[in-house]
Design an enzyme around this catalytic site. Structure first.
Site, mmCIF file in Angstrom:
data_model
loop_
_atom_site.group_PDB
_atom_site.id
_atom_site.type_symbol
_atom_site.label_atom_id
_atom_site.label_comp_id
_atom_site.label_asym_id
_atom_site.label_seq_id
_atom_site.Cartn_x
_atom_site.Cartn_y
_atom_site.Cartn_z
ATOM 1 N N ASP A 470 7.949 -0.839 7.769
ATOM 2 C CA ASP A 470 7.514 -1.957 6.937
ATOM 3 C C ASP A 470 7.309 -3.195 7.824
ATOM 4 O O ASP A 470 7.800 -3.285 8.948
ATOM 5 C CB ASP A 470 8.590 -2.232 5.892
ATOM 6 N N GLU A 473 3.326 -7.405 9.926
ATOM 7 C CA GLU A 473 2.365 -8.506 9.806
ATOM 8 C C GLU A 473 2.898 -9.851 10.297
ATOM 9 O O GLU A 473 2.358 -10.898 9.946
ATOM 10 C CB GLU A 473 1.953 -8.676 8.328
ATOM 11 N N ASP A 535 2.783 -4.220 -1.643
ATOM 12 C CA ASP A 535 3.478 -4.797 -2.792
ATOM 13 C C ASP A 535 2.536 -4.998 -3.975
ATOM 14 O O ASP A 535 1.519 -5.672 -3.850
ATOM 15 C CB ASP A 535 4.088 -6.148 -2.403
#
Length: 747
Positions: A470, A473, A535
């Protein structure tokens, strides 16, 4: 204190209240100088020096401005951080000097007065840029040597943005024909066909409601029409695209350049052929997709609040009792979330030199959260269940770390294992998630090996089967510096690819046929499966956006993709949305549910079918979900075979209809239909309250998977859609083989 940061924080979209806007002004065009102060300041001025003359301008206090990040209506535990509220607590002041002529440098500083004190910033200089038809060389070619498409470049459109040190950007336009559609640009949430839109390619974490932003962009697209073709902008720097929005017959491409190159050479690859041909050529150019292990095609389960061994095993056992197959468990809340290496509650001696631990170094209290991690994994393996553990590529710094996290922090700083800034200091995460954290530099072999070694025991001794990678970014700003010599402008988009590649290296070194499950990526990510859509809320709108994300990801080479079915965030979905989403997820490469952290508040927001049934009071949820999960199990042999074909042929496993019928204009009216492999056409029900559903079948022989009705395409039809069915049509030649999988089962 008065503060001015000409380039802001490097946020790709937000204009900070203390930056220059734009950071590099365009000659002859308006620009702003902004600063922030504490509340004691009563007046702010800007002192300008231009062409030997000095001026003093009064700054005005800026009010709400849509250019700045504003608080959103997002819910969930991340929303307050995502809104960036802390950055706006200080008053912002703005000056709008006269536009600057090209060739003239401006020096300026801010002066602030308050409570009898004068404050001032350092002096700053800015040199305006201008667009010129000279500045570098644009190379238009094809990897196959076919230069026949070069005439699509519109004469006179090529221009270079020139600043004091040289070219900063290039822009040009290529011709779009009236009937052409444009698909790709990485994973996109807003539309399958991007014609008529503006977008860019920059890796970004948009917490829900992504719109034109994405975790996984690529400067690549497929164009369908009378003449099939596609393009790849050969750069990892930021690119912008105007896909016929400003001028309907022109696709404008703009790209950032290496500011150190005085005479840059910029490459655009044009590829002729069908969508399959274009994607195949692109993937052979940038790196082929990798075939993941076959176990990924079985059903998955996950929830962020399963933060103990007992809870994980209880949920697995409940799934068994409900006769709902599961073959993969993703455990997010397993670690101390300081090191992301040690299980929560584990006891161990700190290694001052940051050396890795082995399993024998840990003691797991019997009354702790994870009393026997290896035993848990062995039991899950005995049940045929694989295990993924959550990761983020960060070492937290707030609150101040202690114990092993403190030692690891010191090692990263001392040895230069973190990404750095222009001054050689460790980069501190500028994002809203884990702010101030250190970011490991995966371009450094030494740093990469150190980071992976600390996780090696999880694979080699605990026995896990992969990682949910995860949060790729977090690299913001052109001022970042990587060990391989690249700057942030070139390295930030590549960061999530290097992140996933590093963990694949760990799995391979440990002899584990495992996977990563990544949210972020860029060109080259196809070689490091698998991915998910990030998400999303539990809404019908997000459901539709997720289908679009899967189809555009596939069209860009991301073949092994999934999503948090029916959304992971906020209040639970309705029973109808949950089951329509489960039906679609049954027919996508990865079928999994997941739910967001909710501080363990009651009632639970888990997306397990039993919790959804209990919460909604709809007794259909468990039996219908069970039916789709069991159907998914029956489909696994087909998916394994089709995955192998997808990798060999470079055609997406989940593919938009343009791969099937690229010259059929009708397919663009059905953007949520797709093929799963060669032989299944899927038409998800994406609106609430539907009793019937219209379906379009392209040319060919098709058989209704549930009813057995035979159709000759192209044809539009309408069928009943009870909640336990999703419109699926089998290619006629495969109906005898696949049809029996869809036999009606008692509910």
């Amino acid at each position: 204190m008065i503060r001015h940061r000409p380039f802001g924080l490097g946020h790709p979209y937000r204009l900070e209240p203390d930056q220059r806007v734009p950071a590099i002004p365009i000659a002859g065009q308006p620009f702003e100088l902004r600063a922030t102060t504490d509340h004691a300041v009563r007046a702010v001025h800007v002192e300008l020096q231009l062409a030997g003359k000095r001026r003093l301008l009064d700054a005005s206090q800026a009010g709400p401005d849509s250019s700045f990040a504003t608080a959103t209506s997002l819910d969930g535990h991340l929303a307050a951080a995502a809104s960036g509220k802390g950055a706006r607590d200080r008053p912002s002041w703005v000056v709008r000097p006269d536009p600057l002529p090209f060739g003239t440098a401006l020096r300026y500083r801010f002066l602030a007065m308050g409570r009898g004190r004068r404050q001032q910033t350092a002096w700053y200089s800015v040199f305006p840029a201008h667009w010129d038809d000279e500045g570098g060389r644009l190379v238009v070619n094809s990897p196959a040597g076919d230069t026949g498409l070069a005439d699509r470049l519109i004469p006179g459109s090529l221009a270079w943005l020139i600043a004091e040190a040289g070219p900063l950007r290039v822009r040009f336009a290529v011709r779009l024909e009236a009937k052409e559609h444009v698909v790709g640009f990485g994973e996109r949430f807003d539309a399958l066909d991007q014609r008529g839109r503006q977008l860019d390619a920059v890796v970004f974490e948009q917490y829900k409601r992504q719109g034109a932003r994405t975790y996984l962009p690529m400067p690549f697209a497929i164009v369908t029409g009378d003449e099939g073709w596609g393009f790849h902008v050969v750069t990892s720097r930021r690119t912008w695209f105007d896909v016929g929005k400003t001028k309907p017959d022109q696709l404008w491409i703009e790209a950032a350049l290496d500011p150190d190159e005085r005479h840059p050479v910029f490459t655009l690859e044009l590829i002729r052929g069908s969508p399959s041909d274009v994607l195949r050529t692109f993937l052979e150019r940038i790196g082929p997709p990798k075939l993941p292990p076959s176990w990924i095609f079985h059903p998955w389960m996950s929830a962020n609040e399963w933060n103990t061994q007992a809870r994980v095993m209880d949920e697995v056992e409940r799934s068994r009792r409900e006769q709902i197959p599961v073959a993969v468990v993703v455990i997010e809340a397993w670690s101390d979330e300081s090191t992301f290496v040690a299980f929560r509650d584990a006891r161990y001696r700190v290694h001052p030199d940051g050396a890795p631990h082995r399993l024998a170094d840990f003691r797991f209290p019997a009354d702790g959260a994870w009393p026997d991690p290896r035993g848990m994994v062995e039991e899950l393996h005995d049940r045929g269940i694989k295990v993924l553990l959550w990761q983020v590529p960060l070492l937290k710094a707030r609150p101040a770390p202690s114990g092993q996290a403190r030692r690891d922090h010191d090692v990263m700083v001392k040895r230069g294992y973190a990404v750095r800034d222009t001054k050689g200091r460790p980069y501190r995460n500028r994002g809203w998630w884990f702010p101030g954290a250190l970011l490991p530099d995966f371009t450094s072999p030494e740093a990469r090996e150190w980071w992976l070694a600390k996780r090696r025991y999880l694979v080699e001794e605990v026995g896990i089967d992969g990682f949910k990678t995860d949060g790729g970014e977090h690299a913001w700003g052109d001022d970042l510096r990587y060990a391989d010599g690249s700057r942030g402008d070139a390295g930030n988009n590549r960061y999530p690819v290097a992140y996933a590649a590093a963990y694949h290296q760990l799995l391979a070194q440990a002899g584990c046929d495992g996977i990563t499950f990544s949210r972020a990526g860029f060109t080259g990510s196809a070689s490091y499966p698998c991915h998910w859509a990030g998400d999303e809320d539990s809404t019908w709108e997000a459901f539709r956006a997720s289908i679009t994300a899967g189809l555009t990801a596939g069209a860009s080479g991301i073949f092994f993709w999934g999503w948090d079915l029916a959304g992971f965030s906020g209040e639970i979905p309705s029973a109808e949305l949950y089951l329509r989403a489960a039906a679609m997820a049954c027919f996508c490469p990865i079928m999994q549910y997941h739910s967001e952290y909710n501080h363990h508040r009651q009632p639970l927001r888990d997306r397990t079918p039993w919790n959804i049934q209990q919460r909604t009071g709809d007794s259909r949820v468990l039996p219908v979900y069970r039916r789709f999960a069991q159907l998914r199990e029956a489909l696994v042999p087909y998916l394994i075979a089709q995955a192998r074909l997808a990798v060999e042929s470079r055609r997406p496993l989940m593919r938009a209809l343009c791969f099937e019928a690229p010259q059929d204009p009708e397919i663009w009216n059905w953007p949520y239909e797709y093929l799963l492999g060669d032989d299944l056409l899927v038409a998800p029900v994406v609106e609430p309250g539907a009793q019937t559903w219209r379906v379009y079948l392209p040319r060919g022989d098709w058989v209704d998977a549930w009813a057995g009705s035979v159709y000759q395409g192209p044809v539009t039809l309408e069928r009943d859609v009870p909640i336990e069915e999703i419109p699926v049509y089998v290619r006629g030649a495969s109906a005898a083989e696949l049809g029996p999988l869809f036999g009606r089962q008692a509910l």
